[in-house]
Design a protein around this motif. Structure first.
Motif, PDB file in Angstrom:
ATOM      1  N   THR A  72       0.837  -1.202   0.000  1.00  0.00           N
ATOM      2  CA  THR A  72       0.000   0.000   0.000  1.00  0.00           C
ATOM      3  C   THR A  72       0.873   1.253   0.000  1.00  0.00           C
ATOM      4  OG1 THR A  72      -1.566  -1.237   1.364  1.00  0.00           O
ATOM      5  CG2 THR A  72      -1.960   1.124   1.115  1.00  0.00           C
ATOM      6  N   MET A  73       1.936   1.215   0.804  1.00  0.00           N
ATOM      7  CA  MET A  73       2.853   2.356   0.872  1.00  0.00           C
ATOM      8  C   MET A  73       3.517   2.597  -0.481  1.00  0.00           C
ATOM      9  SD  MET A  73       3.824   4.635   3.079  1.00  0.00           S
ATOM     10  CE  MET A  73       3.488   3.871   4.670  1.00  0.00           C
ATOM     11  N   GLU A  74       3.918   1.523  -1.150  1.00  0.00           N
ATOM     12  CA  GLU A  74       4.579   1.662  -2.439  1.00  0.00           C
ATOM     13  C   GLU A  74       3.609   2.216  -3.486  1.00  0.00           C
ATOM     14  OE1 GLU A  74       7.732   1.294  -5.323  1.00  0.00           O
ATOM     15  OE2 GLU A  74       7.484   1.785  -3.202  1.00  0.00           O
ATOM     16  N   ALA A  90       5.091  -2.434   6.789  1.00  0.00           N
ATOM     17  CA  ALA A  90       5.918  -1.815   5.753  1.00  0.00           C
ATOM     18  C   ALA A  90       7.397  -1.873   6.114  1.00  0.00           C
ATOM     19  CB  ALA A  90       5.483  -0.371   5.548  1.00  0.00           C
ATOM     20  N   VAL A  91       8.218  -2.301   5.158  1.00  0.00           N
ATOM     21  CA  VAL A  91       9.669  -2.379   5.303  1.00  0.00           C
ATOM     22  C   VAL A  91      10.302  -1.766   4.067  1.00  0.00           C
ATOM     23  CG1 VAL A  91      11.649  -3.931   5.423  1.00  0.00           C
ATOM     24  CG2 VAL A  91       9.604  -4.427   6.777  1.00  0.00           C
ATOM     25  N   PHE A  92      11.309  -0.900   4.269  1.00  0.00           N
ATOM     26  CA  PHE A  92      11.916  -0.207   3.125  1.00  0.00           C
ATOM     27  C   PHE A  92      13.416  -0.382   3.041  1.00  0.00           C
ATOM     28  CE2 PHE A  92       8.100   2.083   4.447  1.00  0.00           C
ATOM     29  CZ  PHE A  92       7.338   1.949   3.300  1.00  0.00           C
ATOM     30  N   ILE A 140      10.678  -6.060   1.120  1.00  0.00           N
ATOM     31  CA  ILE A 140      10.770  -4.778   0.430  1.00  0.00           C
ATOM     32  C   ILE A 140       9.629  -4.702  -0.594  1.00  0.00           C
ATOM     33  CG2 ILE A 140      12.236  -3.281  -0.968  1.00  0.00           C
ATOM     34  CD1 ILE A 140      13.311  -3.891   1.839  1.00  0.00           C
ATOM     35  N   PRO A 141       8.872  -3.586  -0.579  1.00  0.00           N
ATOM     36  CA  PRO A 141       7.680  -3.513  -1.439  1.00  0.00           C
ATOM     37  C   PRO A 141       7.982  -3.576  -2.930  1.00  0.00           C
ATOM     38  CG  PRO A 141       8.180  -1.382  -0.439  1.00  0.00           C
ATOM     39  CD  PRO A 141       9.050  -2.393   0.240  1.00  0.00           C
ATOM     40  N   LYS A 142       7.337  -4.522  -3.599  1.00  0.00           N
ATOM     41  CA  LYS A 142       7.379  -4.623  -5.059  1.00  0.00           C
ATOM     42  C   LYS A 142       5.958  -4.873  -5.523  1.00  0.00           C
ATOM     43  CE  LYS A 142      12.092  -6.464  -5.264  1.00  0.00           C
ATOM     44  NZ  LYS A 142      12.939  -7.618  -5.659  1.00  0.00           N
ATOM     45  N   LEU A 143       5.486  -4.029  -6.407  1.00  0.00           N
ATOM     46  CA  LEU A 143       4.087  -4.110  -6.826  1.00  0.00           C
ATOM     47  C   LEU A 143       3.935  -4.951  -8.089  1.00  0.00           C
ATOM     48  CD1 LEU A 143       2.655  -0.519  -6.270  1.00  0.00           C
ATOM     49  CD2 LEU A 143       2.186  -2.565  -4.947  1.00  0.00           C
TER      50      LEU A 143
END
Length: 314
Positions: A207-209, A246-248, A293-296
């Motif tokens: 969601t953050m990404e 969320a993790v970045f 790590i966010p990947k859409l």
């Protein structure tokens, strides 16, 4: 000796929760000899550091009058003023802070610290959620993560600086609010009303990404606010299996980032917490924690888009 307590943050260390707790329990705290300075129904009085920064003596006098009148009462031992924006106060403004103190009053500084990589992720998440930033976490420079400087800057004002670490293992009973009550010298009272809802909830990783990419479109503030709220609702409706924190940073990035603060963190542990081993944080990042790590995917983008259309257009 009576006390004026300044709770100076830091940002993203549960300050909103502490301030909501203070407001919710203001009468019970008063029964224990603790008065809380409020403004417009809030205990987070950010206008106080603002007027100190802008050197507005008439407004400062209003606060000083409140402090003086409360501490003059026999049943009041301390006054609390809380705002994380005190972190922006410079030493040139210290005379205005000391002007808040009646004679024979001790100034106490309470400061909560959070591990720098978690702090950076939290600040970054807030900027993305608000719609004001569309860069990556490595491009974000919205905050000064030198915690040693944040602690030592107050030495010119007082020797009573109470440093606390936001880690479950280091908080009283693993609870931030109980820790704060203990830090201001009170005992937890069963009359205290706890907070029901979490303050400042974060998005999930994907969601953050999605929101970060959307921010690049620079949508009008009113529309951005609606989208932010709708995406929060989307996360709340997801199953536990779908709801990931969320993790970045990956593990190597987090470790490298923290290495730059080792000396200052050790200084805080020794000087403010009396720890000869120089260990400030005990709960360090692991590879297992830092793997999402966010990947859409295209499917995720379509799901987010469909949800927004359904809830914003209908």
């Amino acid at each position: 000796m009576k006390q004026l307590i300044l709770h100076v943050g830091l940002h993203k260390t549960g300050t909103s929760s502490i301030q909501s707790f203070l407001m919710k329990n203001i009468e019970i705290l008063k029964e224990q000899g603790t008065a809380v300075y409020t403004r417009k129904g809030k205990a987070g009085v950010h206008w106080v550091p603002a007027m100190i920064k802008n050197k507005q003596p008439h407004q400062v006098k209003m606060v000083a009058d409140f402090v003086r009148s409360e501490l003059a009462k026999d049943d009041v031992n301390q006054v609390i003023i809380s705002s994380e924006n005190f972190t922006q106060t410079k030493q040139v403004n210290y005379p205005m802070i000391t002007s808040l103190l009646p004679s024979n009053t001790q100034l106490v500084i309470i400061i909560y610290l959070r591990r720098q990589d978690l702090l950076k992720q939290s600040v970054y998440s807030q900027m993305v959620k608000q719609g004001t930033f569309s860069g990556t976490i490595n491009e974000d420079s919205h905050y000064n993560f030198d915690l040693y400087k944040q602690c030592t800057k107050w030495k010119a004002l007082t020797n009573d600086i109470r440093v606390r670490v936001v880690e479950r293992s280091q908080l009283i009973e693993g609870d931030l609010l109980k820790d704060f009550v203990h830090t201001i010298g009170l005992k937890w009272n069963e009359k205290f009303e706890p907070l029901v809802n979490q303050i400042n909830e974060s998005y999930c990783s994907d969601t953050m990404e999605f929101k970060r990419l959307l921010n690049a479109k620079k949508l009008p503030p009113t529309i951005n606010k609606k989208i932010a709220a709708t995406l929060s609702q989307y996360d709340k409706e997801r199953s536990d299996n779908e709801r990931e924190k969320a993790v970045f940073f990956d593990f190597s990035e987090a470790s490298s980032f923290l290495d730059g603060f080792n000396e200052g963190n050790s200084g805080i542990a020794r000087e403010f917490l009396g720890r000869e081993d120089g260990l400030l944080f005990t709960e360090m990042p692991s590879e297992e924690q830092l793997k999402n790590i966010p990947k859409l995917s295209e499917k995720q983008i379509l799901n987010f888009s469909a949800y927004l259309i359904k809830n914003l257009v209908s």
